[in-house]
Design an enzyme around this catalytic site. Structure first.
Site, PDB file in Angstrom:
ATOM      1  N   HIS A 114       0.827  -1.200   0.000  1.00 17.68           N
ATOM      2  CA  HIS A 114       0.000   0.000   0.000  1.00 17.68           C
ATOM      3  C   HIS A 114       0.863   1.253   0.000  1.00 17.68           C
ATOM      4  O   HIS A 114       2.031   1.241   0.389  1.00 17.68           O
ATOM      5  CB  HIS A 114      -0.931   0.019   1.219  1.00 17.68           C
ATOM      6  CG  HIS A 114      -0.216   0.131   2.546  1.00 17.68           C
ATOM      7  ND1 HIS A 114       0.448  -0.932   3.110  1.00 17.68           N
ATOM      8  CD2 HIS A 114      -0.053   1.185   3.383  1.00 17.68           C
ATOM      9  CE1 HIS A 114       0.987  -0.548   4.256  1.00 17.68           C
ATOM     10  NE2 HIS A 114       0.703   0.738   4.447  1.00 17.68           N
ATOM     11  N   ASP A 116       0.614   4.978   1.645  1.00 13.98           N
ATOM     12  CA  ASP A 116      -0.121   5.483   2.805  1.00 13.98           C
ATOM     13  C   ASP A 116      -1.212   6.480   2.417  1.00 13.98           C
ATOM     14  O   ASP A 116      -0.976   7.437   1.651  1.00 13.98           O
ATOM     15  CB  ASP A 116       0.833   6.168   3.785  1.00 13.98           C
ATOM     16  CG  ASP A 116       1.538   5.170   4.692  1.00 13.98           C
ATOM     17  OD1 ASP A 116       1.016   4.061   4.887  1.00 13.98           O
ATOM     18  OD2 ASP A 116       2.628   5.499   5.208  1.00 13.98           O
ATOM     19  N   HIS A 274       4.667   0.090   0.355  1.00 10.91           N
ATOM     20  CA  HIS A 274       5.389  -0.701   1.349  1.00 10.91           C
ATOM     21  C   HIS A 274       4.472  -1.773   1.939  1.00 10.91           C
ATOM     22  O   HIS A 274       3.252  -1.724   1.783  1.00 10.91           O
ATOM     23  CB  HIS A 274       5.993   0.174   2.451  1.00 10.91           C
ATOM     24  CG  HIS A 274       5.006   1.073   3.137  1.00 10.91           C
ATOM     25  ND1 HIS A 274       4.554   2.244   2.574  1.00 10.91           N
ATOM     26  CD2 HIS A 274       4.397   0.980   4.339  1.00 10.91           C
ATOM     27  CE1 HIS A 274       3.707   2.841   3.400  1.00 10.91           C
ATOM     28  NE2 HIS A 274       3.586   2.075   4.473  1.00 10.91           N
ATOM     29  N   ARG A 289       5.457   6.861  13.610  1.00 14.04           N
ATOM     30  CA  ARG A 289       5.524   7.405  12.250  1.00 14.04           C
ATOM     31  C   ARG A 289       5.013   8.839  12.208  1.00 14.04           C
ATOM     32  O   ARG A 289       3.933   9.142  12.727  1.00 14.04           O
ATOM     33  CB  ARG A 289       4.680   6.563  11.292  1.00 14.04           C
ATOM     34  CG  ARG A 289       4.786   6.998   9.837  1.00 14.04           C
ATOM     35  CD  ARG A 289       3.749   6.306   8.979  1.00 14.04           C
ATOM     36  NE  ARG A 289       2.409   6.821   9.242  1.00 14.04           N
ATOM     37  CZ  ARG A 289       1.290   6.154   8.983  1.00 14.04           C
ATOM     38  NH1 ARG A 289       1.351   4.938   8.499  1.00 14.04           N
ATOM     39  NH2 ARG A 289       0.115   6.693   9.242  1.00 14.04           N
TER      40      ARG A 289
END
Length: 298
Positions: A114, A116, A274, A289
């Site tokens: 995917h 983000d 990723h 993150r």
């Protein structure tokens, strides 16, 4: 014009940063640099930004910096965004906690290729991810160069997808495990976003294959040129979309990173996907993150 870089051999980067490419097409490990210094120094940050555009994802180890310094580094790229489902650190809004422990064995939002938050009208520009705690073994993350994935498509496929657009949904992913009322409320807050299937990177000019696990369907496939009979509508578009999404799984476009505590990954979300490998439960994996608000794709 598409940017081209020579990434075949390790070499010193600008100044004192050592740059060690990890694969031919994506990823480099940086050494002899501290991210807290990068957050404060204009020249160091400019070097890091150039290397990010070149390698698409950068990795560093042994970065014992504070959460405030983590946030300060990410804010050099732009304003941070929160996440409507994952929780943030209460003292640092925008620093999203991705904690996988014994209480979250069924949460598998990350173990698909995917990009983000493409369910946003303006998906993130990029992210700065820190490993807080890692399993004794497992829990790696894979990144994929989606500009290379587009470049290697057959010519007839490139012609077929030129001009196509697609919907991306938070409801069909994060919302799938919610009670219906909560899921519909999430959809109302974040209606499906529409993006081009082939995106042009705003800084490098590269063409990028821009479909992923959040993509549900094409929005302008059902035309006389594509549909000879009504039966073609669903399988024709669906099979093409699945073929495109599967390109992220090609190993030649990938780099795989093994985490250690205080290691970092910084990636360009506009041209990569990723996959966080969830092979470690019941061990614990904790990540933090900072995602940077991006541009509309048009």
């Amino acid at each position: 014009m598409q940017a081209t870089f020579d990434v075949t051999t390790p070499r010193p980067g600008p100044g004192s940063i050592e740059v060690h490419p990890l694969t031919v097409h994506i990823g480099a490990e940086l050494r002899n640099v501290n991210l807290a210094d990068v957050a404060r120094d204009d020249d160091l940050f400019a070097q890091l930004k150039t290397l990010l555009l070149q390698h698409k994802v950068l990795f560093l180890r042994d970065q014992d910096i504070s959460r405030a310094e983590h946030v300060a580094l990410a804010e050099r790229f732009g304003q941070l965004e929160d996440h409507p489902v994952a929780g943030s650190d209460p003292e640092h809004p925008g620093l999203v906690r991705i904690y996988k422990d014994l209480d979250s064995p069924a949460e598998h939002y990350e173990n698909a290729y995917h990009c983000d938050a493409t369910w946003r009208e303006a998906p993130p520009m990029g992210c700065v991810l820190r490993c807080v705690e890692t399993p004794p073994v497992g829990g790696d993350t894979i990144w994929v160069n989606m500009a290379q994935a587009y470049q290697r498509l057959p010519r007839d496929v490139k012609e077929r997808i030129e001009g196509l657009r697609a919907r991306h949904s938070i409801e069909a992913s994060f919302g799938a495990n919610m009670p219906i009322e909560q899921r519909l409320a999430l959809h109302q807050r974040f209606p499906d976003a529409e993006h081009p299937v082939v995106r042009t990177h705003p800084e490098t000019g590269e063409k990028v294959l821009f479909v992923n696990a959040f993509t549900t369907h094409f929005t302008n496939f059902h035309t006389p040129a594509n549909v000879r009979f009504g039966f073609d509508y669903s399988p024709g578009g669906g099979e093409l979309l699945h073929y495109l999404i599967r390109q992220a799984a090609v190993p030649e476009y990938q780099v795989r990173w093994r985490w250690t505590p205080n290691s970092f990954a910084i990636w360009d979300n506009r041209c990569t996907q990723h996959y966080a490998v969830q092979d470690y439960w019941p061990a614990v994996r904790k990540m933090e993150r900072a995602g940077v608000i991006g541009e509309k794709t048009f």
